[in-house]
Motif scaffolding. Structure first.
Motif, short mmCIF file in Angstrom:
data_model
loop_
_atom_site.label_atom_id
_atom_site.label_comp_id
_atom_site.label_asym_id
_atom_site.label_seq_id
_atom_site.Cartn_x
_atom_site.Cartn_y
_atom_site.Cartn_z
N HIS A 59 0.87 -1.18 0.00
CA HIS A 59 0.00 0.00 0.00
C HIS A 59 0.90 1.22 0.00
O HIS A 59 1.77 1.37 0.85
CB HIS A 59 -0.92 0.01 1.23
CG HIS A 59 -1.72 1.26 1.34
ND1 HIS A 59 -1.39 2.30 2.18
CD2 HIS A 59 -2.84 1.66 0.68
CE1 HIS A 59 -2.28 3.27 2.06
NE2 HIS A 59 -3.17 2.92 1.15
N ASP A 95 1.02 5.51 -0.31
CA ASP A 95 0.31 6.79 -0.35
C ASP A 95 1.28 7.95 -0.23
O ASP A 95 2.42 7.79 0.21
CB ASP A 95 -0.81 6.86 0.69
CG ASP A 95 -0.28 7.01 2.12
OD1 ASP A 95 0.95 6.93 2.31
OD2 ASP A 95 -1.10 7.20 3.04
N TYR A 107 -6.53 3.51 -5.54
CA TYR A 107 -7.59 3.52 -4.54
C TYR A 107 -8.17 4.91 -4.31
O TYR A 107 -9.35 5.07 -4.02
CB TYR A 107 -7.06 2.95 -3.22
CG TYR A 107 -8.13 2.67 -2.20
CD1 TYR A 107 -9.05 1.65 -2.41
CD2 TYR A 107 -8.22 3.43 -1.05
CE1 TYR A 107 -10.04 1.39 -1.48
CE2 TYR A 107 -9.20 3.18 -0.11
CZ TYR A 107 -10.11 2.15 -0.33
OH TYR A 107 -11.10 1.90 0.59
N GLU A 157 -3.40 7.37 -3.09
CA GLU A 157 -2.99 6.04 -2.61
C GLU A 157 -3.35 4.95 -3.60
O GLU A 157 -4.28 5.08 -4.39
CB GLU A 157 -3.60 5.74 -1.24
CG GLU A 157 -5.10 5.77 -1.19
CD GLU A 157 -5.64 5.51 0.20
OE1 GLU A 157 -5.05 4.68 0.93
OE2 GLU A 157 -6.65 6.13 0.56
N PHE A 178 -2.81 0.34 -4.27
CA PHE A 178 -2.37 -0.98 -3.84
C PHE A 178 -1.62 -1.65 -4.99
O PHE A 178 -2.04 -1.53 -6.15
CB PHE A 178 -3.55 -1.86 -3.43
CG PHE A 178 -4.17 -1.49 -2.11
CD1 PHE A 178 -3.61 -1.95 -0.92
CD2 PHE A 178 -5.31 -0.70 -2.06
CE1 PHE A 178 -4.19 -1.61 0.30
CE2 PHE A 178 -5.89 -0.36 -0.85
CZ PHE A 178 -5.33 -0.82 0.33
N LEU A 187 -4.47 -6.97 2.00
CA LEU A 187 -4.63 -5.53 1.80
C LEU A 187 -4.74 -4.81 3.13
O LEU A 187 -4.19 -3.71 3.31
CB LEU A 187 -5.88 -5.25 0.95
CG LEU A 187 -5.91 -5.80 -0.48
CD1 LEU A 187 -7.16 -5.31 -1.21
CD2 LEU A 187 -4.66 -5.40 -1.26
N LYS A 228 -2.14 -1.94 4.50
CA LYS A 228 -2.59 -0.62 4.92
C LYS A 228 -2.16 -0.34 6.36
O LYS A 228 -1.71 0.77 6.69
CB LYS A 228 -4.11 -0.55 4.81
CG LYS A 228 -4.73 0.79 5.17
CD LYS A 228 -4.93 1.66 3.98
CE LYS A 228 -5.76 2.89 4.33
NZ LYS A 228 -5.99 3.77 3.18
N ASN A 280 1.47 0.49 6.50
CA ASN A 280 1.72 1.86 6.05
C ASN A 280 1.53 2.86 7.19
O ASN A 280 2.38 3.73 7.43
CB ASN A 280 0.78 2.19 4.89
CG ASN A 280 1.08 3.52 4.23
OD1 ASN A 280 1.04 4.56 4.86
ND2 ASN A 280 1.40 3.48 2.95
N TRP A 317 -7.95 -0.07 9.02
CA TRP A 317 -8.72 0.16 7.80
C TRP A 317 -10.05 -0.58 7.88
O TRP A 317 -10.10 -1.78 8.15
CB TRP A 317 -7.91 -0.34 6.61
CG TRP A 317 -8.50 -0.07 5.27
CD1 TRP A 317 -9.16 1.05 4.86
CD2 TRP A 317 -8.43 -0.92 4.12
NE1 TRP A 317 -9.52 0.96 3.55
CE2 TRP A 317 -9.08 -0.25 3.07
CE3 TRP A 317 -7.88 -2.19 3.89
CZ2 TRP A 317 -9.21 -0.81 1.79
CZ3 TRP A 317 -7.99 -2.75 2.62
CH2 TRP A 317 -8.65 -2.05 1.58
#
Length: 422
Positions: free
Chosen positions: A9, A11, A103, A107, A109, A147, A151, A154, A186
């Motif tokens: 992930h 961003d 996303y 950000e 993936f 996922l 996240k 991150n 998340w």
């Protein structure tokens, strides 16, 4: 960590602020905020702004004194600039994966599981360093077997002030989730958070350690999937942007109340052109168009009116001409005199890939002509700046446009604003 369950992930750190300081590096280290439409509230902050207590969604007039005392730099939201820098980032990231899911504007993936012999630490470091070199944008990377864990990694990396964090062993995952706040996980929204806390769950580890039967009984399907993903079992998958898109929307509040149909027509035409452009950029078409109007629900002195209408397009389209024609007709069907309208918008739904459109042999719709015309407009606007060629209905002098007193230059999308060097 083997198999296909490896995801990253990525961003942009303080995205809008990062885009602004990229072209004004002398501002780094200053208190900086970016304001929403009509310069209404704070939607992005530098770390220095966070340290003086500026919060997301703070109204500008409420923090004006605090910002002035700290000699803050204020920017109006410059969406064309942010969108262009986002596109550059995504194109850069695509080099490091066989499947990329954008996303949001800041950000994405990346699927990494099927890349043979991949050293995750070195790969994450290479992405971080090369993106900074190629775009100038500071990013954070989280890598994990799902996922949700990517996240989480991150966010953990940000808290540890690291450029990247790889969770590739059960021990590393256990260490991070052990004290990770449940509200930062998340998928844990406001309602979920209060429910979990009421049951003694305050960290990701607390939730992960609940028995499966308890999760099934007290949580929805999404909650069950999150529980599984925190154990490293993938339940969410990366999808193509067009496949996952539920719709494309463009909307904007006016800088003052609008009562004339002609002014609102200009705004709707602009939104129609924006939505159609986004569809063409992702090589998609839409089957439905929704046009809506809004009065100010916070002004109890005015009569309220929130009309909307959805039109089914005879044939899926992404042409600005077709969209504008349909949207103006739809607007005339819902507009009523006597109301003070504050906002309008256009939304396209039923989004499908352009290659899957079916036409009727007995129709006189000139699809090829519309596509050629749209392509010509896109080429000219790309070369000479967005808005160089547009539908006449959009108007020329837009008195209704939102307030942007602190707008920066269009450094990458307007020839007149491109930086020059000696």
């Amino acid at each position: 960590m083997g198999g296909t369950g490896v995801f990253a992930h990525v961003d942009i750190n303080n995205c809008y602020v990062g885009c602004e300081t990229l072209f004004k590096p002398e501002l780094k280290g200053r208190v900086i905020v970016v304001l929403s439409n009509n310069d209404g509230c704070v939607i992005a902050r530098s770390n220095e702004a966070k340290e003086i207590g500026i919060k997301m969604a703070d109204a500008e007039f409420m923090v004006r004194k605090n910002l002035a005392e700290h000699n803050a730099i204020i920017f109006s939201s410059n969406y064309p600039l942010y969108a262009d820098m986002s596109a550059r980032l995504m194109n850069n990231l695509a080099r490091y994966t066989y499947m990329l899911m954008v996303y949001s504007i800041d950000e994405a993936f990346l699927a990494l599981g099927d890349i043979y012999g991949l050293d995750l630490e070195r790969h994450a470091q290479a992405i971080s360093e090369n993106v900074m070199h190629d775009t100038g944008l500071p990013i954070t990377i989280g890598v994990g077997p799902t996922l949700s864990l990517a996240k989480l990694a991150n966010k953990a990396a940000k808290k540890q002030k690291r450029d990247y964090l790889v969770l590739d062993t059960p021990e590393k995952i256990e260490q991070v989730v052990s004290n990770f706040p449940i509200e930062d996980v998340w998928g844990v929204g406001h309602a979920y958070y209060h429910k979990l806390v009421a049951n003694g769950i305050t960290t990701a580890a607390d939730f992960r350690n609940r028995k499966a039967d308890w999760v099934r009984q007290h949580m929805t399907v999404q909650g069950w999937r999150l529980h599984q993903e925190l154990w490293g079992k993938p339940c969410n998958v990366i999808r193509d942007v067009a496949e996952r898109s539920k719709g494309i929307e463009s909307s904007q509040s006016f800088n003052s109340y609008q009562t004339r149909l002609e002014a609102i027509e200009e705004a709707v035409a602009m939104h129609a052109a924006t939505v159609s452009l986004k569809l063409r950029q992702q090589k998609s078409m839409a089957l439905n168009i929704t046009v809506y109007l809004r009065t100010n629900k916070h002004n109890v002195k005015h009569d309220q009116h929130y009309p909307s209408i959805t039109v089914k397009i005879p044939f899926a389209a992404n042409s600005a001409h077709e969209f504008t024609r349909i949207c103006i007709q739809a607007l005339k069907a819902i507009w009523q005199p006597g109301y003070n309208y504050l906002k309008t918008g256009v939304r396209a739904t039923g989004v499908i890939p352009a290659g899957e459109v079916q036409y009727n042999l007995y129709s006189d719709y000139e699809s090829e002509r519309e596509q050629r015309l749209a392509g010509l407009m896109d080429d000219l606007n790309l070369r000479y700046g967005r808005g160089t060629l547009r539908i006449a209905t959009e108007g020329y002098k837009k008195k209704w446009v939102m307030k942007q007193e602190f707008l920066s230059k269009q450094y990458t999308t307007d020839w007149q604003d491109i930086l020059t060097t000696r």
